[in-house]
Design a protein around this motif. Sequence first.
Motif, PDB file in Angstrom:
ATOM      1  N   GLY A  63       0.710  -1.456  -0.115  1.00 42.96           N
ATOM      2  CA  GLY A  63      -0.130   0.342  -0.531  1.00 42.96           C
ATOM      3  C   GLY A  63       0.905   1.811   0.036  1.00 42.96           C
ATOM      4  N   GLN A  64       2.431   1.271  -0.224  1.00 47.15           N
ATOM      5  CA  GLN A  64       3.196   2.361   0.827  1.00 47.15           C
ATOM      6  C   GLN A  64       2.471   2.706  -1.069  1.00 47.15           C
ATOM      7  OE1 GLN A  64       6.687   1.520   2.170  1.00 47.15           O
ATOM      8  NE2 GLN A  64       7.468   3.417   1.191  1.00 47.15           N
ATOM      9  N   PRO A  65       3.274   3.975  -1.216  1.00 47.48           N
ATOM     10  CA  PRO A  65       3.322   4.650  -2.221  1.00 47.48           C
ATOM     11  C   PRO A  65       5.023   4.225  -2.896  1.00 47.48           C
ATOM     12  CG  PRO A  65       2.559   6.309  -1.230  1.00 47.48           C
ATOM     13  CD  PRO A  65       3.107   5.224  -0.116  1.00 47.48           C
ATOM     14  N   LEU A  66       5.104   4.603  -4.052  1.00 46.98           N
ATOM     15  CA  LEU A  66       6.135   3.901  -4.988  1.00 46.98           C
ATOM     16  C   LEU A  66       6.515   4.343  -6.127  1.00 46.98           C
ATOM     17  CD1 LEU A  66       6.043   0.209  -6.334  1.00 46.98           C
ATOM     18  CD2 LEU A  66       6.382   0.870  -4.391  1.00 46.98           C
ATOM     19  N   ALA A  67       5.484   5.358  -6.532  1.00 43.55           N
ATOM     20  CA  ALA A  67       5.729   6.624  -7.400  1.00 43.55           C
ATOM     21  C   ALA A  67       5.024   7.874  -7.177  1.00 43.55           C
ATOM     22  CB  ALA A  67       6.064   6.007  -8.355  1.00 43.55           C
ATOM     23  N   GLU A  68       5.144   9.357  -7.425  1.00 45.20           N
ATOM     24  CA  GLU A  68       3.960   9.917  -7.372  1.00 45.20           C
ATOM     25  C   GLU A  68       3.777  10.675  -8.526  1.00 45.20           C
ATOM     26  OE1 GLU A  68       6.160  13.308  -5.034  1.00 45.20           O
ATOM     27  OE2 GLU A  68       7.614  12.998  -6.197  1.00 45.20           O
ATOM     28  N   ALA A  69       2.857  11.286  -8.550  1.00 38.96           N
ATOM     29  CA  ALA A  69       2.295  12.037  -9.968  1.00 38.96           C
ATOM     30  C   ALA A  69       3.589  12.892 -10.181  1.00 38.96           C
ATOM     31  CB  ALA A  69       0.826  12.132 -10.515  1.00 38.96           C
ATOM     32  N   ASP A  70       3.171  13.011 -12.124  1.00 34.79           N
ATOM     33  CA  ASP A  70       4.042  13.995 -12.151  1.00 34.79           C
ATOM     34  C   ASP A  70       3.232  14.512 -12.814  1.00 34.79           C
ATOM     35  OD1 ASP A  70       6.218  15.682 -13.407  1.00 34.79           O
ATOM     36  OD2 ASP A  70       7.174  14.450 -14.881  1.00 34.79           O
ATOM     37  N   GLY A  71       2.234  16.145 -12.509  1.00 31.46           N
ATOM     38  CA  GLY A  71       1.752  16.473 -12.931  1.00 31.46           C
ATOM     39  C   GLY A  71       0.194  16.634 -13.187  1.00 31.46           C
ATOM     40  N   ALA A 133      -7.238  14.222  -3.245  1.00 21.33           N
ATOM     41  CA  ALA A 133      -7.919  12.707  -2.791  1.00 21.33           C
ATOM     42  C   ALA A 133      -7.500  11.705  -3.769  1.00 21.33           C
ATOM     43  CB  ALA A 133      -8.813  13.200  -2.031  1.00 21.33           C
ATOM     44  N   VAL A 134      -8.505  12.289  -5.080  1.00 21.14           N
ATOM     45  CA  VAL A 134      -8.573  10.723  -5.631  1.00 21.14           C
ATOM     46  C   VAL A 134      -7.539  10.449  -6.639  1.00 21.14           C
ATOM     47  CG1 VAL A 134      -9.664  10.657  -7.937  1.00 21.14           C
ATOM     48  CG2 VAL A 134     -11.305  11.132  -5.963  1.00 21.14           C
ATOM     49  N   GLN A 135      -6.875  11.783  -6.891  1.00 25.76           N
ATOM     50  CA  GLN A 135      -5.423  11.557  -7.527  1.00 25.76           C
ATOM     51  C   GLN A 135      -4.491  10.667  -6.876  1.00 25.76           C
ATOM     52  OE1 GLN A 135      -2.449  15.041  -9.112  1.00 25.76           O
ATOM     53  NE2 GLN A 135      -2.199  14.029  -9.795  1.00 25.76           N
ATOM     54  N   ARG A 136      -4.125  10.982  -5.621  1.00 24.77           N
ATOM     55  CA  ARG A 136      -3.557   9.900  -4.543  1.00 24.77           C
ATOM     56  C   ARG A 136      -4.111   8.710  -4.910  1.00 24.77           C
ATOM     57  NH1 ARG A 136      -3.969  14.509  -1.167  1.00 24.77           N
ATOM     58  NH2 ARG A 136      -5.666  13.549   0.143  1.00 24.77           N
ATOM     59  N   THR A 137      -5.399   8.194  -4.877  1.00 26.84           N
ATOM     60  CA  THR A 137      -5.839   6.803  -4.835  1.00 26.84           C
ATOM     61  C   THR A 137      -4.673   6.181  -6.113  1.00 26.84           C
ATOM     62  OG1 THR A 137      -7.699   7.506  -6.821  1.00 26.84           O
ATOM     63  CG2 THR A 137      -7.394   6.794  -4.264  1.00 26.84           C
ATOM     64  N   ARG A 286      -6.306   5.413   1.234  1.00 27.54           N
ATOM     65  CA  ARG A 286      -5.712   3.797   0.657  1.00 27.54           C
ATOM     66  C   ARG A 286      -5.396   4.027  -1.220  1.00 27.54           C
ATOM     67  NH1 ARG A 286      -7.780  -1.963   2.888  1.00 27.54           N
ATOM     68  NH2 ARG A 286      -7.660  -1.234   4.657  1.00 27.54           N
ATOM     69  N   GLY A 287      -4.587   3.578  -1.505  1.00 29.16           N
ATOM     70  CA  GLY A 287      -3.930   3.359  -2.551  1.00 29.16           C
ATOM     71  C   GLY A 287      -4.311   1.859  -3.903  1.00 29.16           C
TER      72      GLY A 287
END
Lengths: 448, 348
Positions: A63-71, A133-137, A286-287
């Motif tokens: 469940g941990q973030p591996l990669a973040e959104a770029d833009g 918050a939607v994007q974080r999923t 959660r992701g």
Amino acid sequence: MKLLNFLRGEAFARGVHPPQHKDTAAMPISRLPFASRLVVPLSQNVGRPARSVVQVGQDVVRGQPLAEADGFVSAPHHAPASGVVEAIRLHPTSGGPWTDSVIIKVHPGSPQAVEWEDPRDLSAMDADELIAAVQRTGIVGLGGGVFPTHAKLRVPKEFPVDTLVVNGCECEPYLTSDHRIMVERASDLLAGVAISRRLLGNPRAIIGVEDNKPDAVEAIRALLPADGDVTVETVPTKYPQGAGEMLIKTLLGREVPPDSRSYQVGAYVQNVATLASMGALMPRGRGFIERVITVAGTAVARPGNYLVPMGTPLRFLLEHVGAPADAVEVIFGGPMMGQAVACLDAPITKGVSGILVFHGQDLAPRAERKSFPCIKCGKCVESCPMGLNPSMLGMLATKRQYDAMAETYRLGACFECGSCSYVCPANIPLVQQFRVAKQVLRGSEKAA
Amino acid sequence: MRVEIHSAPHIKADNGVVKIMRNVVWSLLPLCAFFIWQYGVSALSSLIVVTAACLAAEALFLQLGRQSGDLGDWSAVITGLLLALTLPPGFPLWMGAVAGFIAITLGKAIFGGVGHNLFNPALVGRAFVQAAFPVAIASYTPSFMPGRLTEFIPSSLAWPFMAPQDTSAWLLASHLDGVSGATPLARWKFEGVVASSFDLLTSVSGHMAIGPSPLLILLCGGYLAVRGYLDWRIPAAVMGSAAALATVMFAIDPHHYPDPLFVLFSGGLVLGAVYMATDMVTSPVTPKGMWLYGALIGVLTVIIRYSGGLPEGVMYAILIGNAATPMIERVSQPVAFGTAVKRKEKQS
């Protein structure tokens, strides 16, 4: 409401009725075990690839973030299982190209429980915070569109949306994952509908379900809120009913004009799997790390609807479901629009709704695939849901008159549903010709 | 594990070209049987000879190369059977062979084979012999002659390039009263006699000089339409428009013009509407175009019959319809999704 009942049974014009083969419709969702290695490509969706936020050798939990959104038009990715980041390197994808991927060596006995979450109070959020918050999923269009869901939810202010059309058609043969989600996860679905309605200015919502899934209709109806703002409508079973434009036409009688978006006619379409994921993940922050996938086809010993961790290598899944090692055709998606898989080491990603495996000779005998010249039977014209003339387009494609295809015969409106190729008695690969033509036209546009 | 890659869609409807053609042949067999029942060995020989000539021509051109299709696709068989059904039963067999050969050669092969021809090949063959052998093509004989199952109509066995034997002596020898070799259309046109449309529809009573029963043709065509191998719009438009125009003319002058049922069931209108005008290759692909095309053929048929020199006009009407097909398609393109004038929305 009465009038709508009266009009029920009337669908979009034309289309086709391929055999349904929904043999897995009654099979409950079951969990696929973790593979020893999971491969999470940084680019799985429309938009920019995500940026890795982990180091090689780092331990990650499920469940941990591996990669973040770029833009803005980009989606993050999360660890589907607990393990250690073994490498971040190029890895093949289903279509063939290699792409940067985070490779996780899964700890033996990695727990099924999600160990990382970031719950926040959704009710206190304004629209921008909710979209973030939607994007974080990391949710993207799960019907196959793979457009980041949060980006799609930002509808231009000048186009008021009066109806949220929830797409529960699942018109592709074989696929039953959306069906099972509606039956087993109707409350998640309705939670996702509620969040989406908030972001769209509280329009009514209509959940459109093909009439071959009465148990799904029942399951959702039992949980509908009493205010009547959310309804379920059965629509005729006909391919491609699950195309957004066709469902809008069937439910609302509106046609989305060429080169327009559905919100320009006041409708917003979202797939049931996407909404159910929103409903399940967002309240707990959660992701998106797993999805329901139908695995079926004549070469599969144990077909079913599997909850598959993202990044599972296709080869691992095939072994698990008992697909034989002789010549096979593996398709990501449905048999009408799905993509043949070129590499069995490819990971399963967010856009995969079904995995179909066939012996080479099962789909259509190769001898039968011999092409004849067009005998002008007109069956393609009678099947095209977009009202195009595939016969003429095919003849122009043979002559490489791509400009005439685009300008006079509206090639751009074709969304490659495959109905024309499906019905063509002469076995002309019409859709393939159209794909080539579009690619050539895109190339010449860029050059100009 | 070896994988195969194909372009979507990965499934196909079970309806290949060969299957369609084969079904058309099946549906023609009852008509052929009826024709043989009417005219005996002459009809049987004509069906065989014409079809064999078509297949021979097809084989020849496939051998020469650069042709689409193959001998096993049944298309030449359809051409042969249909052509034979439109020829007089006592048509000299060698002329039938010429008709068959020309049908495939000028009707199809010179355009490049299956799918490329502009005109219905069977009708091209028939139009050729109509011009080349005007007497023989107009020499019909009565149906259900007593000795038909054992002996030939004398003209069938004419030697190539020799004038066929006159059948009037043979007719006299039959000692049947009121028997004539003239078709019902010719009798109407030249003698003012209008046959009973019920008799024409069933084609089983008396000794009329007619082809297979229109009723049977409609049944066989209906089978194809139900199976989706024939578009019902075309025969509906041909027969509908012909009947409409005939009704108007009949209302204007019932003494001069025959009743609409006679117009429908006499001559080759039903056979042409169901089996010739519906030839996929030479008819429009768009539904709107099919209606226009069929209506054109129906109206032209009636006009040619009423004001032309020949009693029958179906063949030329269909050939003209074939010629007009590209033009008709241009004006009958389907309306693309989202471009129609805004219709009334569903209310809720």
